[in-house]
Scaffold this motif. Structure first.
Motif, PDB file in Angstrom:
ATOM      1  N   ARG A  59       4.705   5.106   5.459  1.00  0.00           N
ATOM      2  CA  ARG A  59       3.908   5.552   4.319  1.00  0.00           C
ATOM      3  C   ARG A  59       3.818   4.459   3.253  1.00  0.00           C
ATOM      4  O   ARG A  59       2.744   4.157   2.749  1.00  0.00           O
ATOM      5  N   ARG A  63       0.147   3.083   2.806  1.00  0.00           N
ATOM      6  CA  ARG A  63      -0.510   3.661   1.623  1.00  0.00           C
ATOM      7  C   ARG A  63      -0.283   2.850   0.351  1.00  0.00           C
ATOM      8  O   ARG A  63      -1.215   2.589  -0.385  1.00  0.00           O
ATOM      9  N   ARG A  66      -0.939  -0.910   1.484  1.00  0.00           N
ATOM     10  CA  ARG A  66      -2.289  -0.933   2.068  1.00  0.00           C
ATOM     11  C   ARG A  66      -2.424  -1.998   3.159  1.00  0.00           C
ATOM     12  O   ARG A  66      -3.378  -2.767   3.184  1.00  0.00           O
TER      13      ARG A  66
END
Length: 91
Positions: A59, A63, A66
Motif C-alpha cells: 500500500r 499509493r 506511487r
C-alpha cells in the motif's frame, strides 16, 4: 535483474532475512523511489515474510510512493497491468 536491464546501481539486495522491513538496502531503495518508478521483486516471499506487513508495504509503495511493482514469479502481481478497478483489485 540484469536480464531485465536493471542498472547495477538500482539493484538493492539485503543479505539478511526478510522478517521485517527494517532492512538497510530496502530502506535505501524506498528513499530513492520517485513516482512512476518500477520495482521488480523476484518472489513475493523475497519482499517480506509477514503477510500483513507485505500488504502494508504494498500500500505504501503503490499509493503513497506511487510506484509500480512487478513480482517476477507471479505475473498476476504486476501493478502495471491495469490502473482500472480490476487492476486495483488484483493488486
Amino acid at each position: 535483474m540484469r536480464e531485465l536491464a536493471v542498472a547495477e546501481k538500482n539493484i538493492f539486495m539485503d543479505k539478511q532475512s526478510g522478517k521485517d522491513f527494517r532492512r538497510p538496502q530496502y530502506q535505501r531503495m524506498v528513499k530513492k523511489l520517485k513516482p512512476e518508478d518500477l520495482i521488480y521483486v523476484k518472489s513475493i516471499d523475497r519482499l517480506g515474510r509477514n503477510y500483513e506487513e507485505i500488504l502494508e508495504q504494498w500500500r505504501i509503495l503503490t499509493r503513497e510512493k506511487r510506484v509500480d511493482i512487478a513480482v517476477l514469479d507471479m505475473p498476476l502481481l504486476d501493478t502495471r497491468r491495469g490502473k482500472d478497478l480490476m487492476g486495483t483489485f488484483l493488486s
